[in-house]
Motif scaffolding. Structure first.
Motif, short mmCIF file in Angstrom:
data_model
loop_
_atom_site.label_atom_id
_atom_site.label_comp_id
_atom_site.label_asym_id
_atom_site.label_seq_id
_atom_site.Cartn_x
_atom_site.Cartn_y
_atom_site.Cartn_z
N LYS A 122 2.37 -7.48 5.49
CA LYS A 122 1.96 -7.01 4.24
C LYS A 122 -0.12 -6.66 5.41
CE LYS A 122 2.67 -8.25 -0.20
NZ LYS A 122 2.42 -8.56 -1.46
N LYS A 123 0.01 -8.03 5.61
CA LYS A 123 -1.58 -8.52 7.09
C LYS A 123 -1.66 -6.92 7.18
CE LYS A 123 -2.48 -13.14 7.41
NZ LYS A 123 -2.06 -14.28 7.35
N GLY A 124 -0.64 -5.92 8.16
CA GLY A 124 -0.78 -4.91 8.56
C GLY A 124 -0.50 -4.04 8.53
N ALA A 125 0.26 -3.75 6.69
CA ALA A 125 0.76 -2.53 6.72
C ALA A 125 -0.07 -1.51 5.33
CB ALA A 125 1.73 -2.81 5.98
N CYS A 126 -0.22 0.03 5.35
CA CYS A 126 -0.99 0.22 4.48
C CYS A 126 -1.08 -0.23 2.83
CB CYS A 126 -0.74 1.09 4.66
SG CYS A 126 -1.34 2.71 3.14
N PRO A 127 -1.89 -0.68 1.39
CA PRO A 127 -1.57 -0.99 0.55
C PRO A 127 -0.96 -0.46 0.16
CG PRO A 127 -3.71 -1.43 1.30
CD PRO A 127 -3.38 -0.45 2.14
N TRP A 128 -1.50 1.18 0.05
CA TRP A 128 -1.59 1.75 -1.63
C TRP A 128 -0.19 2.61 -1.10
CZ3 TRP A 128 -5.31 0.46 -3.15
CH2 TRP A 128 -6.39 0.29 -2.16
N SER A 129 0.47 2.43 -2.45
CA SER A 129 1.44 3.43 -3.22
C SER A 129 1.82 4.91 -3.07
CB SER A 129 2.06 2.56 -4.11
OG SER A 129 0.65 3.19 -5.58
N ASP A 130 0.74 4.99 -3.55
CA ASP A 130 0.42 6.44 -3.57
C ASP A 130 -0.74 7.23 -2.46
OD1 ASP A 130 -2.20 5.19 -4.03
OD2 ASP A 130 -2.94 7.10 -5.83
N CYS A 131 -0.52 6.61 -0.76
CA CYS A 131 -1.25 7.37 0.19
C CYS A 131 -1.43 9.01 0.65
CB CYS A 131 -0.89 5.85 1.65
SG CYS A 131 -1.63 6.42 3.12
N LYS A 132 -2.10 9.03 0.79
CA LYS A 132 -1.54 10.74 1.17
C LYS A 132 -0.64 10.85 2.60
CE LYS A 132 -3.57 14.49 3.27
NZ LYS A 132 -5.24 15.29 3.47
N CYS A 133 -0.44 9.38 3.86
CA CYS A 133 0.21 9.55 4.43
C CYS A 133 2.04 9.30 4.39
CB CYS A 133 -0.49 8.27 5.53
SG CYS A 133 -1.30 8.40 6.10
N GLY A 134 2.23 8.77 2.76
CA GLY A 134 3.81 8.72 2.69
C GLY A 134 3.88 7.36 3.20
N GLY A 135 5.59 7.17 3.83
CA GLY A 135 6.16 5.97 3.23
C GLY A 135 5.96 5.66 5.22
N THR A 136 4.80 6.72 5.89
CA THR A 136 5.43 6.74 7.29
C THR A 136 3.62 6.09 7.60
OG1 THR A 136 4.69 8.55 7.73
CG2 THR A 136 7.09 7.70 7.75
N CYS A 137 2.56 5.64 6.55
CA CYS A 137 1.63 5.53 7.27
C CYS A 137 1.85 4.29 7.54
CB CYS A 137 0.51 5.16 5.79
SG CYS A 137 -0.66 4.66 6.27
N GLY A 138 0.46 4.48 8.74
CA GLY A 138 0.43 3.08 10.57
C GLY A 138 -0.58 2.98 9.92
N CYS A 139 -1.55 3.30 8.93
CA CYS A 139 -3.72 3.13 9.08
C CYS A 139 -3.49 1.64 9.24
CB CYS A 139 -3.99 3.40 7.62
SG CYS A 139 -3.59 6.13 8.63
N GLY A 140 -2.12 0.97 8.28
CA GLY A 140 -2.79 -0.65 8.60
C GLY A 140 -3.65 -1.30 7.19
N PRO A 141 -4.25 -1.97 7.05
CA PRO A 141 -4.61 -2.41 5.69
C PRO A 141 -5.89 -2.16 5.09
CG PRO A 141 -4.73 -4.51 7.00
CD PRO A 141 -4.42 -2.95 8.14
#
Length: 115
Positions: free
Chosen positions: A39-58
């Motif tokens: 969780k410290k390094g992952a996107c927290p959003w279930s509806d992120c525009k990036c989808g499941g591959t989001c690499g933007c972080g927290p």
């Protein structure tokens, strides 16, 4: 108390139920410590525009507004692998939000203008 003391992805407790298996529980594969590290390094959003591959972080600022549920965190953690390939977009919103860096890989969905 709902949850499992051993596993973050306990099949008994992922839907808010209690796990009654005790210390010998074998119903999960991700420890609470491993989940917190993820969780410290992952996107927290279930509806992120990036989808499941989001690499933007927290600190992802790509348009998500709904936090991940425990079940979604478990799925994301299990599916976490380094995104392969290069971002295909010249106008990637991840790059704008992350000092010119997109970690989504070739599957990035955060732009509209191909390179």
């Amino acid at each position: 108390m709902p949850g499992c003391g051993k596993w973050a992805d306990c099949k008994c407790a992922l839907h808010g139920d209690s796990c009654d298996c005790g210390d010998g529980c074998g119903c999960g594969s991700i420890t609470h410590e491993a989940m917190e590290a993820f969780k410290k390094g992952a996107c927290p959003w279930s509806d992120c525009k990036c989808g499941g591959t989001c690499g933007c972080g927290p600190t992802c600022a790509c348009g998500g507004t709904t936090p991940k549920t425990d079940a979604q965190w478990a799925t994301a953690c299990k599916g976490a692998t380094a995104a392969a390939g290069d971002c295909p977009w010249s106008d990637c919103s991840c790059k704008a939000a992350n000092n010119g860096v997109c970690k989504c890989g070739a599957g990035c969905k955060c732009g509209t203008t191909p390179k």
